[in-house]
Design an enzyme around this catalytic site. Structure first.
Site, short mmCIF file in Angstrom:
data_model
loop_
_atom_site.label_atom_id
_atom_site.label_comp_id
_atom_site.label_asym_id
_atom_site.label_seq_id
_atom_site.Cartn_x
_atom_site.Cartn_y
_atom_site.Cartn_z
N CYS A 1 0.83 -1.21 0.00
CA CYS A 1 0.00 0.00 0.00
C CYS A 1 0.86 1.26 0.00
O CYS A 1 1.97 1.27 0.53
CB CYS A 1 -0.86 0.02 1.25
SG CYS A 1 -1.86 -1.45 1.43
N ARG B 1 5.13 0.40 -6.36
CA ARG B 1 5.11 -0.41 -5.14
C ARG B 1 4.27 -1.66 -5.30
O ARG B 1 4.41 -2.59 -4.52
CB ARG B 1 4.53 0.41 -3.98
CG ARG B 1 5.43 1.52 -3.49
CD ARG B 1 4.74 2.33 -2.43
NE ARG B 1 4.41 1.55 -1.26
CZ ARG B 1 5.13 1.51 -0.16
NH1 ARG B 1 6.21 2.22 -0.08
NH2 ARG B 1 4.75 0.78 0.87
N TRP C 1 -2.78 -2.72 -1.61
CA TRP C 1 -2.36 -4.07 -1.96
C TRP C 1 -3.11 -4.97 -0.98
O TRP C 1 -2.87 -4.93 0.23
CB TRP C 1 -0.85 -4.19 -1.77
CG TRP C 1 -0.26 -5.47 -2.25
CD1 TRP C 1 0.08 -5.82 -3.53
CD2 TRP C 1 0.10 -6.60 -1.43
NE1 TRP C 1 0.61 -7.07 -3.56
CE2 TRP C 1 0.65 -7.58 -2.30
CE3 TRP C 1 0.01 -6.88 -0.06
CZ2 TRP C 1 1.11 -8.81 -1.84
CZ3 TRP C 1 0.47 -8.11 0.39
CH2 TRP C 1 1.01 -9.05 -0.49
N GLU D 1 18.77 -16.98 -8.12
CA GLU D 1 18.33 -15.61 -8.38
C GLU D 1 17.78 -15.49 -9.80
O GLU D 1 16.77 -14.81 -10.02
CB GLU D 1 19.49 -14.64 -8.14
CG GLU D 1 19.22 -13.19 -8.45
CD GLU D 1 18.00 -12.58 -7.75
OE1 GLU D 1 17.46 -13.18 -6.82
OE2 GLU D 1 17.59 -11.48 -8.18
N LYS E 1 13.94 -14.31 -10.65
CA LYS E 1 13.67 -13.17 -11.54
C LYS E 1 12.70 -13.60 -12.63
O LYS E 1 11.75 -12.91 -12.94
CB LYS E 1 15.00 -12.73 -12.15
CG LYS E 1 15.23 -11.29 -12.32
CD LYS E 1 15.64 -10.50 -11.12
CE LYS E 1 14.83 -10.65 -9.91
NZ LYS E 1 15.30 -9.93 -8.76
N HIS F 1 18.78 -35.79 -8.36
CA HIS F 1 18.16 -36.32 -7.14
C HIS F 1 16.68 -36.02 -7.09
O HIS F 1 16.08 -36.07 -6.02
CB HIS F 1 18.89 -35.76 -5.91
CG HIS F 1 20.31 -36.21 -5.82
ND1 HIS F 1 20.66 -37.51 -5.54
CD2 HIS F 1 21.47 -35.55 -6.04
CE1 HIS F 1 21.99 -37.62 -5.57
NE2 HIS F 1 22.49 -36.44 -5.87
#
Ligand code: M6R
Length: 590
Positions: A2, A27, A71, A463, A467, A486
């Site tokens: 928010c 945001r 949000w 990472e 992304k 595995h």
């Protein structure tokens, strides 16, 4: 998450609120609204979806108002649940979570009050109305005294035209002043370029804004506002010719590294942290998401270079481990925003148990920075895209500098020089990485993708995978290459894309074994490598050769083509790379 904006002054508030909300879009949010005060009335407009839906509301009258991007946490993203919430004479916007809202709401309902939303926030407007004795700020103080949880609150009241009352507890709120009047926002970028000076609020503080001035209080005690100039870097939030912020922020990586090269290793705070690390019995690193991956990559560097044990924990799990802490433990809390609730909670836990807390942050005026014993700024500049890119590399640069500097103090020389080469190598990497644009079509059509690597490359794989899933919505996993057989190998089928990261001569043959195992099951394998000898290996669908640096620092370079890949796949799948669905730039709730 928010976002909050507000304005009081001589201009019409609605267009300024709209402009502020546009700046907060990065945001992440799913509904928005504004409320203004005029002719003793509260005017409200709320929409689901994009802030652009509020464009028509710019015609609302009034020179005082508040705005919000929501949000969703409590209740679906609907107009009714969007802020501002109005009850009686009050309109409020709220960031954070009111933990005791259920009991408070039951109490209000028992008195016959009707609620129009499912949110935790609406109860604040009801309490204000109940506790109002003719003074706006007094009503807000009384209300806050019964709230549990976290809040940044901005309140307007029909009976107090031309005034906005604010309260802050564990959720950021900043006041700004400029030629047009007084502003407020949850994030500094929303205050640029209208404000020349800002005053961030601290926990437990209240403020009253009018066109004429700002009054600041700690509880009931009035204190002088702490005005500081809005720094130039905090104002630069344009795309500067790039199609998206993410593209721009990746392109900025070499300059960010260049800038930080001058500053790192210098300064009193850095020296104090280095001394604390030299004396430390162990290092704990806490962080979330991409910052957690920076912590994992740093563990390789810290342990290899300094031989001081380093443990890395996802911040939301840290407290449940009941971590072993002494007054010789150094806790590195890594966070771009410095507002990530889980990281803050972990840092607080460690601090209360005697550890020395170091905040490694981009936002130096953040809650985490204020809580920490020491602060090391990463200096990445404002990062707008939800997907962290330049901030990740900048976090690595600070953590690597710390490791190198401790190593040098211990008599292991040369690691600082290797670090100094990174800006130029990053420039070459950004250029070389553009080759991955041609890979995007293979990913766009796939059902899932996998990233593998060994040693520090396994962190880059994690990472790269995060992304990709974050901005292209393609299910993806990152694995240490040796783990593939595995279990995950069962998921590889004809044409499944697999990205292998290979930057260590020592580990190359073993990583290539995994490449061949995946190839043999029909995978399309793409190689990101600093070892050109492997780039032409038969059976690869694509390869990108990046410059060589010391193995231990390779995550800072190898991640760049993976960030670029995620960007291109996002575009190929018709997504918005800057604003991925359901995600927020800073996650201010636990
Ligand atoms: O602001 P922080 O660095 O504390 O944020 C931590 C994570 O929420 C963040 O890295 C998130 O994973 C990013 N969206 C990743 O691109």
């Amino acid at each position: 998450m928010c976002g909050i904006v507000g304005y009081v002054g001589k201009r019409r508030a609605a267009p300024l609120l709209y402009a502020g909300l546009k700046k907060l879009e990065y945001r992440g949010y799913d509904s928005a609204g504004i409320a203004t005060l005029s002719s003793d009335m509260v005017w409200v407009k709320k929409v689901t979806g994009h802030v652009a839906g509020l464009r028509g509301a710019a015609s609302l009258e009034g020179t005082c108002g508040i705005g919000h991007t929501r949000w969703a946490t409590h209740g679906a993203p609907t107009e009714a649940n969007a802020h501002p919430h109005v009850y009686g004479r009050f309109a409020i916007v709220h960031n954070g979570i009111i933990e005791n809202f259920r009991s408070l709401r039951r109490m209000c309902e028992a008195r016959g009050e009707e609620f129009s939303s499912e949110t935790d926030s609406e109860v604040v407007a009801h309490l204000l109305e109940r506790l109002y004795r003719g003074d706006l700020l007094d009503a807000l103080r009384r209300t806050c005294s019964v709230l549990k949880g976290s809040y940044a609150l901005a309140v307007i009241c029909r009976d107090a035209p031309g005034a906005i009352a604010l309260a802050r507890e564990k959720s950021p709120l900043v006041i700004g002043r400029g030629k047009l009047g007084h502003f407020l926002a949850s994030d500094i970028p929303a205050l640029a370029p209208a404000c020349g000076e800002i005053c961030p609020l601290s926990d437990g503080e209240f403020a009253l804004l009018t066109g004429e001035g700002v009054r600041l209080f700690t509880g009931e005690r009035e204190i002088a506002p702490r005005w500081v100039p809005l720094a130039r870097g905090e104002k630069e939030t344009g795309k500067e010719g790039h199609a998206h912020y993410m593209e721009k922020e990746i392109a900025e990586i070499p300059a960010v590294l260049q800038r930080s090269r001058g500053g790192l290793g210098e300064g009193e705070a850095f020296s104090r942290v280095r001394e604390a690390v030299i004396r430390a019995d162990r290092i704990h690193i806490v962080a979330c998401g991409t910052a957690y991956h920076a912590g994992l990559a740093a563990k390789y560097a810290i342990e290899r270079l300094t031989r001081i044990p380093a443990e890395v924990t996802v911040a939301s799990e840290y407290r449940y481990l009941d971590p072993i802490l002494t007054d010789k433990t150094v806790l590195l809390a890594v966070s771009q925003s410095g507002e990530t609730a889980d990281t803050i909670a972990a840092a607080r836990h460690a601090k209360e148990r005697g550890a020395r807390v170091v905040a490694i942050v981009n936002e130096i005026r953040s809650t985490l920075a204020a809580l920490a014993d020491e602060r090391l700024p990463i200096g990445a500049g404002t990062e707008i895209a939800v997907a962290a890119t330049k901030s990740y590399v900048a976090q690595l640069a600070v953590l690597y500098s710390l490791a190198a500097s401790v190593a040098e103090a211990q008599g292991r020389r040369g690691y600082g020089d290797a670090l100094a080469e990174l800006p130029d190598l990053a420039r070459e990497t950004v250029r070389a990485g553009k080759a991955v644009a041609g890979w995007a079509a293979h990913f766009a059509a796939a059902r899932s993708a996998y990233f593998i690597g060994r040693g520090a490359d396994s962190v880059t794989a994690l990472e790269g995978s995060l992304k990709l899933k974050e901005i292209s919505y393609l299910p993806s996993e990152g694995y240490p290459a040796g783990e593939l057989k595995h279990g995950t190998l069962a998921l590889i089928e004809e044409n499944t894309p697999v990205v292998a990261v290979l930057t260590s001569e020592e580990l190359a043959e073993k990583t290539m074994n995994a490449v061949h195992e995946a190839r043999a099951r029909g995978a399309k394998v793409f190689l990101v490598t600093s070892l050109p000898a492997y780039a032409d290996e038969r059976g690869l669908t694509g390869s990108a050769v990046i410059p060589r640096c010391a193995d231990v620092y390779s995550p800072a370079l190898a991640v760049i083509p993976l960030q670029q890949l995620a960007y291109f796949v996002s575009l190929a799948r018709g997504c918005d790379p800057d604003r991925p669905r359901n995600l927020a730039k800073s996650v201010t709730v636990e």
